[in-house]
Motif scaffolding. Sequence first.
Motif, PDB file in Angstrom:
ATOM      1  N   THR A 127      10.732   1.737   4.869  1.00  0.00           N
ATOM      2  CA  THR A 127      11.389   2.911   4.295  1.00  0.00           C
ATOM      3  C   THR A 127      12.732   2.476   3.748  1.00  0.00           C
ATOM      4  O   THR A 127      13.535   1.867   4.474  1.00  0.00           O
ATOM      5  N   ILE A 128      12.973   2.763   2.465  1.00  0.00           N
ATOM      6  CA  ILE A 128      14.253   2.455   1.836  1.00  0.00           C
ATOM      7  C   ILE A 128      15.017   3.767   1.672  1.00  0.00           C
ATOM      8  O   ILE A 128      14.588   4.661   0.940  1.00  0.00           O
ATOM      9  N   ASN A 129      16.136   3.870   2.371  1.00  0.00           N
ATOM     10  CA  ASN A 129      16.943   5.096   2.291  1.00  0.00           C
ATOM     11  C   ASN A 129      17.847   5.062   1.065  1.00  0.00           C
ATOM     12  O   ASN A 129      18.515   4.053   0.814  1.00  0.00           O
TER      13      ASN A 129
ATOM     14  N   GLN B   9       0.831  -1.194   0.000  1.00  0.00           N
ATOM     15  CA  GLN B   9       0.000   0.000   0.000  1.00  0.00           C
ATOM     16  C   GLN B   9       0.872   1.253   0.000  1.00  0.00           C
ATOM     17  O   GLN B   9       1.683   1.450   0.905  1.00  0.00           O
ATOM     18  N   PHE B  10       0.663   2.100  -1.011  1.00  0.00           N
ATOM     19  CA  PHE B  10       1.325   3.397  -1.073  1.00  0.00           C
ATOM     20  C   PHE B  10       0.395   4.454  -0.460  1.00  0.00           C
ATOM     21  O   PHE B  10      -0.830   4.286  -0.466  1.00  0.00           O
TER      22      PHE B  10
ATOM     23  N   GLY C 186      -5.331   2.385  -2.051  1.00  0.00           N
ATOM     24  CA  GLY C 186      -5.704   1.147  -1.399  1.00  0.00           C
ATOM     25  C   GLY C 186      -4.614   0.101  -1.565  1.00  0.00           C
ATOM     26  O   GLY C 186      -3.756   0.213  -2.442  1.00  0.00           O
ATOM     27  N   PRO C 187      -4.618  -0.931  -0.728  1.00  0.00           N
ATOM     28  CA  PRO C 187      -3.635  -2.011  -0.891  1.00  0.00           C
ATOM     29  C   PRO C 187      -3.800  -2.705  -2.235  1.00  0.00           C
ATOM     30  O   PRO C 187      -4.904  -2.771  -2.783  1.00  0.00           O
ATOM     31  N   ALA C 188      -2.693  -3.243  -2.749  1.00  0.00           N
ATOM     32  CA  ALA C 188      -2.715  -3.994  -4.004  1.00  0.00           C
ATOM     33  C   ALA C 188      -1.931  -5.281  -3.813  1.00  0.00           C
ATOM     34  O   ALA C 188      -0.887  -5.287  -3.149  1.00  0.00           O
ATOM     35  N   LEU C 189      -2.426  -6.357  -4.420  1.00  0.00           N
ATOM     36  CA  LEU C 189      -1.756  -7.655  -4.289  1.00  0.00           C
ATOM     37  C   LEU C 189      -0.359  -7.602  -4.873  1.00  0.00           C
ATOM     38  O   LEU C 189      -0.149  -7.165  -6.005  1.00  0.00           O
ATOM     39  N   LEU C 190       0.604  -8.078  -4.089  1.00  0.00           N
ATOM     40  CA  LEU C 190       2.004  -8.081  -4.512  1.00  0.00           C
ATOM     41  C   LEU C 190       2.428  -9.485  -4.935  1.00  0.00           C
ATOM     42  O   LEU C 190       2.954  -9.704  -6.017  1.00  0.00           O
TER      43      LEU C 190
ATOM     44  N   ALA D  56       6.798   1.683   1.291  1.00  0.00           N
ATOM     45  CA  ALA D  56       5.344   1.512   1.323  1.00  0.00           C
ATOM     46  C   ALA D  56       4.991   0.783   2.612  1.00  0.00           C
ATOM     47  O   ALA D  56       5.878   0.394   3.385  1.00  0.00           O
ATOM     48  N   THR D  57       3.709   0.575   2.827  1.00  0.00           N
ATOM     49  CA  THR D  57       3.267  -0.273   3.929  1.00  0.00           C
ATOM     50  C   THR D  57       2.896  -1.645   3.363  1.00  0.00           C
ATOM     51  O   THR D  57       2.205  -1.733   2.350  1.00  0.00           O
TER      52      THR D  57
END
Lengths: 114, 110
Positions: free
Chosen positions: A111-113, A38-39, A43-47, A86-87
């Motif tokens: 979180t990707i730095n 989820q961004f 809404g959430p999306a299947l990964l 993302a979450t």
Amino acid sequence: QQQVKQSPQSLIVQKGGISIINCAYENTAFDYFPWYQQFPGKGPALLIAIRPDVSEKKEGRFTISFNKSAKQFSLHIMDSQPGDSATYFCAASDQIQGAQKLVFGQGTRLTINP
Amino acid sequence: DVKVTQSSRYLVKRTGEKVFLECVQDMDHENMFWYRQDPGLGLRLIYFSYDVKMKEKGDIPEGYSVSREKKERFSLILESASTNQTSMYLCASSWYNEQFFGPGTRLTVL
């Protein structure tokens, strides 16, 4: 009672590193284990998803590892990129009245730095 | 592409008001769902519907009801809104195992 427990709640990883999110479930009747992404503002999306008859599923940089005896499964993101921030939610499902009912974990904010 | 739309992105209501949240899907899916999303709790299922006029309670149905008069439309009703119903509400429809979510409605009850 939380039937699917997810950890960690938040995770910070350097670009190019491996992100690992873990989930544990209790109900042995669950027969399908998806991960949703989820961004913000969406809404959430299947990964990616897995069934309990296999121990691993890989799609590009994303891999699910599944341990049926331990009732645990995890998401690995290889070569993590800032766009992966993302979450992430794990979930587990069984069938009720022909509909797939999902039980979600608590979510992990990744979180990707750069 | 599958599209699930929700009637409002943001909604502010007062305690005791009756609130309607509308959801429409354009892919002829049989199953539709309402969730609420709260930090640290993930998504929790309120109600779902597996056919027109058919509904099943989810894990947290108290204080909510639903209506599905047409296949493409699934409504969530808060009979008398309370402050503890302030949350993000997500609608979804499903095709086999995959659920497709709308963008959500952020409801604030004052």
